[in-house]
Motif scaffolding. Structure first.
Motif, mmCIF file in Angstrom:
data_model
loop_
_atom_site.group_PDB
_atom_site.id
_atom_site.type_symbol
_atom_site.label_atom_id
_atom_site.label_comp_id
_atom_site.label_asym_id
_atom_site.label_seq_id
_atom_site.Cartn_x
_atom_site.Cartn_y
_atom_site.Cartn_z
ATOM 1 N N LEU A 78 0.836 -1.200 0.000
ATOM 2 C CA LEU A 78 0.000 0.000 0.000
ATOM 3 C C LEU A 78 0.870 1.249 0.000
ATOM 4 C CD1 LEU A 78 -2.676 1.531 0.215
ATOM 5 C CD2 LEU A 78 -2.566 1.173 2.699
ATOM 6 N N GLU A 79 1.884 1.280 0.841
ATOM 7 C CA GLU A 79 2.768 2.449 0.880
ATOM 8 C C GLU A 79 3.489 2.645 -0.454
ATOM 9 O OE1 GLU A 79 2.776 4.828 3.205
ATOM 10 O OE2 GLU A 79 1.166 3.639 4.102
ATOM 11 N N ALA A 80 3.905 1.561 -1.081
ATOM 12 C CA ALA A 80 4.562 1.654 -2.390
ATOM 13 C C ALA A 80 3.583 2.168 -3.444
ATOM 14 C CB ALA A 80 5.126 0.293 -2.799
ATOM 15 N N ASP A 81 2.362 1.666 -3.432
ATOM 16 C CA ASP A 81 1.349 2.127 -4.382
ATOM 17 C C ASP A 81 1.028 3.600 -4.167
ATOM 18 O OD1 ASP A 81 1.181 -0.363 -5.589
ATOM 19 O OD2 ASP A 81 -0.621 -0.969 -4.474
ATOM 20 N N LYS A 82 0.921 4.008 -2.911
ATOM 21 C CA LYS A 82 0.668 5.413 -2.613
ATOM 22 C C LYS A 82 1.793 6.287 -3.160
ATOM 23 C CE LYS A 82 -0.244 6.333 1.684
ATOM 24 N NZ LYS A 82 -0.348 6.259 3.167
ATOM 25 N N ALA A 83 3.034 5.904 -2.883
ATOM 26 C CA ALA A 83 4.183 6.692 -3.342
ATOM 27 C C ALA A 83 4.227 6.766 -4.858
ATOM 28 C CB ALA A 83 5.480 6.092 -2.796
ATOM 29 N N ASN A 85 1.851 6.743 -6.892
ATOM 30 C CA ASN A 85 0.723 7.467 -7.470
ATOM 31 C C ASN A 85 0.464 8.816 -6.805
ATOM 32 O OD1 ASN A 85 -0.388 5.643 -9.594
ATOM 33 N ND2 ASN A 85 -0.269 4.229 -7.880
ATOM 34 N N GLY A 86 1.521 9.411 -6.237
ATOM 35 C CA GLY A 86 1.434 10.762 -5.711
ATOM 36 C C GLY A 86 0.701 10.899 -4.391
ATOM 37 N N MET A 87 0.556 9.808 -3.656
ATOM 38 C CA MET A 87 -0.134 9.867 -2.368
ATOM 39 C C MET A 87 0.805 9.551 -1.208
ATOM 40 S SD MET A 87 -3.733 7.926 -3.023
ATOM 41 C CE MET A 87 -4.013 7.451 -4.722
ATOM 42 N N GLY A 88 2.100 9.586 -1.459
ATOM 43 C CA GLY A 88 3.066 9.188 -0.447
ATOM 44 C C GLY A 88 2.953 9.931 0.860
ATOM 45 N N GLY A 89 2.554 11.176 0.831
ATOM 46 C CA GLY A 89 2.423 11.966 2.047
ATOM 47 C C GLY A 89 1.058 11.881 2.700
#
Length: 115
Positions: A78-83, A85-89
């Motif tokens: 999930l953290e990798a997918d967020k990062a 796709n611009g949702m890392g923060g």
């Protein structure tokens, strides 16, 4: 929708194939019906036409899906997918349902009770 969106064809731990295994369906049958143009309601009706839906199964599936990515083996993905796709923060995106909602432009829901 992000470029990395997956229907579960490459990863058997994605929601679609897991749903099929949990309920005892063949994933390929669901794909075939979907590609043939059946609506979500038509696919669901066909899959469950000869089955009794057990409330315990519903409870277990919903609990699993609502919390996927929240302090479990999917958290790293999930953290990798967020990062990617611009949702890392985004610390408010805590589960895969959160991620999908944000990715598809919906407001976050708090299905797992987190605030």
């Amino acid at each position: 929708m992000s470029a990395g969106y997956s229907t579960g064809t490459a990863d058997p731990t994605c929601f679609d194939p897991r749903y099929c295994r949990f309920w005892g369906f063949e994933y390929e049958d669901v794909v075939a019906r979907t590609l043939a143009g059946d609506s979500d309601d038509e696919v669901f009706a066909a899959l469950f036409q000869d089955r009794t839906i057990n409330p315990e199964h519903i409870l277990f599936w919903n609990t699993f899906i609502e919390k996927r990515g929240l302090h479990d083996e999917a958290s790293v993905g999930l953290e990798a997918d967020k990062a990617a796709n611009g949702m890392g923060g985004r610390i408010d995106v805590r589960t895969y349902l959160d991620y999908i909602d944000v990715d598809e432009g919906r407001e976050l829901r708090r299905a797992c009770g987190a605030s």
